[in-house]
Design an enzyme around this catalytic site. Structure first.
Site, PDB file in Angstrom:
ATOM      1  N   TYR A  11       0.811  -1.220   0.000  1.00  0.00           N
ATOM      2  CA  TYR A  11       0.000   0.000   0.000  1.00  0.00           C
ATOM      3  C   TYR A  11       0.848   1.275   0.000  1.00  0.00           C
ATOM      4  O   TYR A  11       0.401   2.316  -0.483  1.00  0.00           O
ATOM      5  CB  TYR A  11      -0.926   0.012   1.220  1.00  0.00           C
ATOM      6  CG  TYR A  11      -2.088  -0.927   1.071  1.00  0.00           C
ATOM      7  CD1 TYR A  11      -3.263  -0.521   0.455  1.00  0.00           C
ATOM      8  CD2 TYR A  11      -2.004  -2.239   1.522  1.00  0.00           C
ATOM      9  CE1 TYR A  11      -4.332  -1.387   0.298  1.00  0.00           C
ATOM     10  CE2 TYR A  11      -3.054  -3.118   1.373  1.00  0.00           C
ATOM     11  CZ  TYR A  11      -4.229  -2.691   0.763  1.00  0.00           C
ATOM     12  OH  TYR A  11      -5.279  -3.563   0.611  1.00  0.00           O
ATOM     13  N   ASP A  31       9.901  -6.726  -4.389  1.00  0.00           N
ATOM     14  CA  ASP A  31       9.036  -7.370  -3.403  1.00  0.00           C
ATOM     15  C   ASP A  31       9.401  -8.844  -3.334  1.00  0.00           C
ATOM     16  O   ASP A  31       9.688  -9.468  -4.363  1.00  0.00           O
ATOM     17  CB  ASP A  31       7.556  -7.201  -3.752  1.00  0.00           C
ATOM     18  CG  ASP A  31       6.674  -7.323  -2.522  1.00  0.00           C
ATOM     19  OD1 ASP A  31       6.112  -6.310  -2.073  1.00  0.00           O
ATOM     20  OD2 ASP A  31       6.566  -8.448  -1.981  1.00  0.00           O
ATOM     21  N   VAL A 153       0.235   8.907   4.717  1.00  0.00           N
ATOM     22  CA  VAL A 153      -0.895   8.993   3.785  1.00  0.00           C
ATOM     23  C   VAL A 153      -2.079   8.173   4.293  1.00  0.00           C
ATOM     24  O   VAL A 153      -1.914   7.270   5.109  1.00  0.00           O
ATOM     25  CB  VAL A 153      -0.498   8.452   2.393  1.00  0.00           C
ATOM     26  CG1 VAL A 153       0.484   9.385   1.719  1.00  0.00           C
ATOM     27  CG2 VAL A 153       0.073   7.045   2.492  1.00  0.00           C
ATOM     28  N   LYS A 204       5.495  10.288  14.375  1.00  0.00           N
ATOM     29  CA  LYS A 204       4.548   9.447  13.624  1.00  0.00           C
ATOM     30  C   LYS A 204       3.707   8.605  14.587  1.00  0.00           C
ATOM     31  O   LYS A 204       2.481   8.498  14.459  1.00  0.00           O
ATOM     32  CB  LYS A 204       5.332   8.550  12.662  1.00  0.00           C
ATOM     33  CG  LYS A 204       4.583   7.343  12.142  1.00  0.00           C
ATOM     34  CD  LYS A 204       3.518   7.681  11.127  1.00  0.00           C
ATOM     35  CE  LYS A 204       2.617   6.505  10.855  1.00  0.00           C
ATOM     36  NZ  LYS A 204       1.633   6.709   9.825  1.00  0.00           N
ATOM     37  N   ASN A 208      -0.746   8.679  15.459  1.00  0.00           N
ATOM     38  CA  ASN A 208      -1.732   7.598  15.479  1.00  0.00           C
ATOM     39  C   ASN A 208      -2.221   7.280  16.884  1.00  0.00           C
ATOM     40  O   ASN A 208      -3.366   6.875  17.066  1.00  0.00           O
ATOM     41  CB  ASN A 208      -1.161   6.354  14.798  1.00  0.00           C
ATOM     42  CG  ASN A 208      -1.206   6.506  13.288  1.00  0.00           C
ATOM     43  OD1 ASN A 208      -1.990   7.301  12.772  1.00  0.00           O
ATOM     44  ND2 ASN A 208      -0.366   5.792  12.579  1.00  0.00           N
ATOM     45  N   CYS A 258      -2.283   0.741  10.994  1.00  0.00           N
ATOM     46  CA  CYS A 258      -1.590   1.850  11.671  1.00  0.00           C
ATOM     47  C   CYS A 258      -2.113   2.119  13.078  1.00  0.00           C
ATOM     48  O   CYS A 258      -1.450   1.834  14.059  1.00  0.00           O
ATOM     49  CB  CYS A 258      -1.715   3.112  10.814  1.00  0.00           C
ATOM     50  SG  CYS A 258      -0.804   2.954   9.272  1.00  0.00           S
ATOM     51  N   TYR A 314     -11.598  -2.286   7.174  1.00  0.00           N
ATOM     52  CA  TYR A 314     -11.512  -1.590   8.457  1.00  0.00           C
ATOM     53  C   TYR A 314     -12.078  -0.170   8.399  1.00  0.00           C
ATOM     54  O   TYR A 314     -12.299   0.447   9.418  1.00  0.00           O
ATOM     55  CB  TYR A 314     -10.071  -1.572   8.985  1.00  0.00           C
ATOM     56  CG  TYR A 314      -9.175  -0.528   8.360  1.00  0.00           C
ATOM     57  CD1 TYR A 314      -9.026   0.735   8.931  1.00  0.00           C
ATOM     58  CD2 TYR A 314      -8.482  -0.796   7.188  1.00  0.00           C
ATOM     59  CE1 TYR A 314      -8.203   1.687   8.364  1.00  0.00           C
ATOM     60  CE2 TYR A 314      -7.662   0.147   6.611  1.00  0.00           C
ATOM     61  CZ  TYR A 314      -7.527   1.386   7.211  1.00  0.00           C
ATOM     62  OH  TYR A 314      -6.725   2.333   6.630  1.00  0.00           O
ATOM     63  N   LYS A 399     -21.536   2.375  12.222  1.00  0.00           N
ATOM     64  CA  LYS A 399     -20.762   3.487  11.654  1.00  0.00           C
ATOM     65  C   LYS A 399     -21.581   4.765  11.480  1.00  0.00           C
ATOM     66  O   LYS A 399     -21.126   5.716  10.833  1.00  0.00           O
ATOM     67  CB  LYS A 399     -20.188   3.069  10.285  1.00  0.00           C
ATOM     68  CG  LYS A 399     -19.263   1.871  10.331  1.00  0.00           C
ATOM     69  CD  LYS A 399     -17.965   2.117  11.066  1.00  0.00           C
ATOM     70  CE  LYS A 399     -17.030   3.016  10.316  1.00  0.00           C
ATOM     71  NZ  LYS A 399     -15.723   3.135  10.977  1.00  0.00           N
TER      72      LYS A 399
HETATM   73  N1  LIG Z   1      -1.060   1.165   4.610  1.00  0.00           N
HETATM   74  C1  LIG Z   1      -1.081   2.374   5.121  1.00  0.00           C
HETATM   75  O1  LIG Z   1      -2.076   3.075   5.039  1.00  0.00           O
HETATM   76  C2  LIG Z   1       0.125   2.970   5.823  1.00  0.00           C
HETATM   77  C3  LIG Z   1       0.123   4.340   6.107  1.00  0.00           C
HETATM   78  C4  LIG Z   1       1.243   4.873   6.727  1.00  0.00           C
HETATM   79  C5  LIG Z   1       2.312   4.048   7.067  1.00  0.00           C
HETATM   80  N2  LIG Z   1       2.271   2.712   6.790  1.00  0.00           N
HETATM   81  C6  LIG Z   1       3.432   1.885   7.150  1.00  0.00           C
HETATM   82  O2  LIG Z   1       4.130   1.545   5.966  1.00  0.00           O
HETATM   83  C7  LIG Z   1       4.738   0.246   6.098  1.00  0.00           C
HETATM   84  C8  LIG Z   1       4.304  -0.628   4.933  1.00  0.00           C
HETATM   85  O3  LIG Z   1       2.907  -0.822   5.020  1.00  0.00           O
HETATM   86  P1  LIG Z   1       2.056  -1.329   3.783  1.00  0.00           P
HETATM   87  O4  LIG Z   1       0.638  -1.047   4.129  1.00  0.00           O
HETATM   88  O5  LIG Z   1       2.597  -0.812   2.494  1.00  0.00           O
HETATM   89  O6  LIG Z   1       2.351  -2.918   3.875  1.00  0.00           O
HETATM   90  P2  LIG Z   1       1.939  -4.020   2.789  1.00  0.00           P
HETATM   91  O7  LIG Z   1       1.811  -5.299   3.541  1.00  0.00           O
HETATM   92  O8  LIG Z   1       0.810  -3.533   1.960  1.00  0.00           O
HETATM   93  O9  LIG Z   1       3.201  -4.107   1.829  1.00  0.00           O
HETATM   94  C9  LIG Z   1       4.451  -4.491   2.233  1.00  0.00           C
HETATM   95  C10 LIG Z   1       5.112  -5.301   1.119  1.00  0.00           C
HETATM   96  O10 LIG Z   1       6.456  -5.556   1.524  1.00  0.00           O
HETATM   97  C11 LIG Z   1       6.806  -6.847   1.029  1.00  0.00           C
HETATM   98  N3  LIG Z   1       7.989  -7.298   1.758  1.00  0.00           N
HETATM   99  C12 LIG Z   1       8.082  -7.805   3.001  1.00  0.00           C
HETATM  100  N4  LIG Z   1       9.370  -8.053   3.302  1.00  0.00           N
HETATM  101  C13 LIG Z   1      10.109  -7.696   2.233  1.00  0.00           C
HETATM  102  C14 LIG Z   1      11.489  -7.704   1.941  1.00  0.00           C
HETATM  103  N5  LIG Z   1      12.400  -8.123   2.823  1.00  0.00           N
HETATM  104  N6  LIG Z   1      11.894  -7.274   0.723  1.00  0.00           N
HETATM  105  C15 LIG Z   1      10.984  -6.839  -0.184  1.00  0.00           C
HETATM  106  N7  LIG Z   1       9.662  -6.809   0.031  1.00  0.00           N
HETATM  107  C16 LIG Z   1       9.224  -7.217   1.237  1.00  0.00           C
HETATM  108  C17 LIG Z   1       5.557  -7.670   1.230  1.00  0.00           C
HETATM  109  O11 LIG Z   1       5.556  -8.803   0.408  1.00  0.00           O
HETATM  110  C18 LIG Z   1       4.463  -6.664   0.868  1.00  0.00           C
HETATM  111  O12 LIG Z   1       4.078  -6.745  -0.494  1.00  0.00           O
HETATM  112  C19 LIG Z   1       4.304  -0.270   7.474  1.00  0.00           C
HETATM  113  O13 LIG Z   1       5.294   0.023   8.415  1.00  0.00           O
HETATM  114  C20 LIG Z   1       3.067   0.559   7.778  1.00  0.00           C
HETATM  115  O14 LIG Z   1       2.855   0.686   9.160  1.00  0.00           O
HETATM  116  C21 LIG Z   1       1.213   2.161   6.155  1.00  0.00           C
END
Ligand SMILES: NC(=O)c1ccc[n+]([C@@H]2O[C@H](COP(=O)([O-])OP(=O)(O)OC[C@H]3O[C@@H](n4cnc5c(N)ncnc54)[C@H](O)[C@@H]3O)[C@@H](O)[C@H]2O)c1
Length: 423
Positions: A11, A31, A153, A204, A208, A258, A314, A399
């Site tokens: 994401y 990935d 974001v 950060k 949250n 988060c 969610y 909701k």
């Molecule tokens: N989703 C959100 O809205 C959001 C918002 C702000 C911050 N974050 C933070 O951003 C981070 C990522 O969240 P996300 O939602 O993108 O997670 P996600 O699970 O959607 O994506 C993470 C990706 O990383 C890959 N991955 C795992 N280990 C790896 C490695 N060693 N090498 C390469 N790829 C690898 C996974 O296969 C997965 O596709 C988290 O720390 C989260 O807390 C997320």
């Protein structure tokens, strides 16, 4: 222009890769999930996010974005891998550690390494930098630049907020903060603030945690309001007319990757000093049970009740089910021998461990419709859809998103005063 390698294409990492490719950078997305890489290499995407599909398809086809399961040499590495909690609610930094280790063979002096994942306080100092040092670099002497730039974001608006949001850049050294901030200044419209890695980590997490504590207050109000027979939604609306009050909305709990997770990163580092944060987590985690209690009250006179569950993600208008209280409620209802039929127009069957049905199929012969996500389609739905399909058109809206009408019996979390069981 610098070459960028983004580790983790979920994401956060995927929109970031597309956004940077769109800004003209040569981007290598990495990935470990081969299915993700295969989908992306065809120019398709594996997650739902407005405007993302077009940008990824274009940047894959024009060659600005290349995807693979292994890193490549680059000038800037951005790590956006998951940072979940273990069952005991302590942080699981295995993904961050592995991702950092994976880039070491591809790094050279002068490179910038940015952790965008949300991380517990001191992760840059105590985990990331030691791995990089063990790889033969010396970030203290600025031979490489290590920073934390937390992503802030919101799903559903990621492509806009990546450009417009302010950024906090926490450098392991001042020079790292400066160089990393200069990179973001080239691509974002928001302001970029430089600070230490620890301050960025805490900032950060506190954003949250602030949300979690405030949601807990609203959820506590919804429980109190049931006992006192007062409508919490009206209370919130009126109290918020005060210029310095902004009470949040009660709901079925807190989900997502988060808000439901990040407070634990502070709690584990300062357990005795964080009773408010811990209580907020407990209150929000208790909300699925509170919702189920209301379902039990409504259906106590019915044998083998059928519950139509509308919404599993969610929050509204997204497909993300991580930490979703809706999933927990559905599973708990199944354990309590309820017959449930779930519908969510956003969630893919492969992402849910529950069987999904079409809207009318889920409502067919249901005793209660339990609304757990405020998707626009539910907000706009004609109440006759309930009347025409359900056994009894009784709705429990967690909701505050369903419009009342004479044809249906509508209960809301936060306004349960009139709740009666079906006979
Ligand atoms: N989703 C959100 O809205 C959001 C918002 C702000 C911050 N974050 C933070 O951003 C981070 C990522 O969240 P996300 O939602 O993108 O997670 P996600 O699970 O959607 O994506 C993470 C990706 O990383 C890959 N991955 C795992 N280990 C790896 C490695 N060693 N090498 C390469 N790829 C690898 C996974 O296969 C997965 O596709 C988290 O720390 C989260 O807390 C997320």
């Amino acid at each position: 222009m610098e070459k960028i390698c983004v580790i983790g294409l979920g994401y956060i990492g995927l929109p970031t890769s597309g956004f940077l490719a769109d800004n003209g950078y040569e981007v290598y997305g990495v990935d470990v999930n081969e299915d993700v890489v295969e989908t992306l290499s065809k120019g398709e995407i594996h997650i739902e996010e407005p405007s993302l599909a077009g940008i990824i398809s274009e940047s894959i086809h024009n060659g600005k974005l290349k995807v693979s399961t292994t890193p490549v040499q680059a000038d800037i590495f951005i790590i956006a891998v998951p940072t979940p909690v273990h069952d005991n609610k302590t942080s699981n930094l295995d993904y961050v550690k592995k991702a950092t280790e994976s880039i070491i063979p591809y790094m050279k002096k002068g490179d910038i390494v940015i952790i965008e994942s949300t991380i517990p306080p001191r992760t840059i100092d105590d985990i990331v930098v030691p791995i990089i040092k063990a790889g033969g670099f010396n970030p203290e002497e600025d031979d490489v630049y290590v920073s934390h730039c937390p992503e802030r974001v919101i799903p559903g608006r990621i492509m806009t907020e990546l450009i417009e949001n302010n950024r906090i850049v926490g450098g392991y050294t001042e020079e790292a903060a400066k160089r990393t901030a200069d990179f973001y200044r080239k691509v974002v419209k928001g302001q970029v603030f430089e600070t230490s890695a620890l301050t960025a980590e805490m900032s950060k997490l506190m954003e949250n945690t602030y949300r979690d504590v405030n949601i807990a207050l609203a959820n506590e109000l919804s429980k109190v309001s049931e006992k006192l027979g007062v409508n919490a939604h009206e209370v919130v609306k009126l109290a918020n007319m005060h210029p310095r009050v902004n009470i949040h909305q009660p709901g079925p709990g807190v989900g997502g990757h988060c808000i439901a997770v990040d407070p634990y990163f502070i709690i584990e580092k300062a357990n005795e000093l964080s009773p408010l944060m811990q209580t907020a987590r407990e209150i929000n985690s208790s909300m699925p049970g509170f919702v189920i209690d209301q379902i039990k009250k409504i259906t106590m006179n019915i044998e083998n009740p059928t519950i139509a569950i509308l919404g599993l993600s969610y929050k509204g208008n997204v497909d993300d089910v991580r930490e979703s209280p809706a999933i927990e409620i559905a599973n708990q209802l199944v354990s309590a021998d309820y017959h449930i039929k779930c519908h969510d127009p956003y969630v893919k069957q492969s992402a849910a461990n529950l069987e999904l049905f079409g809207l009318e199929e889920s409502l067919a012969e249901a005793d209660v419709a339990l609304v757990l996500a405020d998707h626009n389609v539910f907000k706009e739905m004609d109440s006759m859809v309930y009347v025409n399909n359900m056994k009894t058109p009784v709705i429990l809206d967690t909701k505050n998103c369903i419009q009342d009408s004479d044809e249906i019996t509508l209960y809301k979390i936060g306004d349960l005063g009139k709740l009666k069981s079906i006979r």
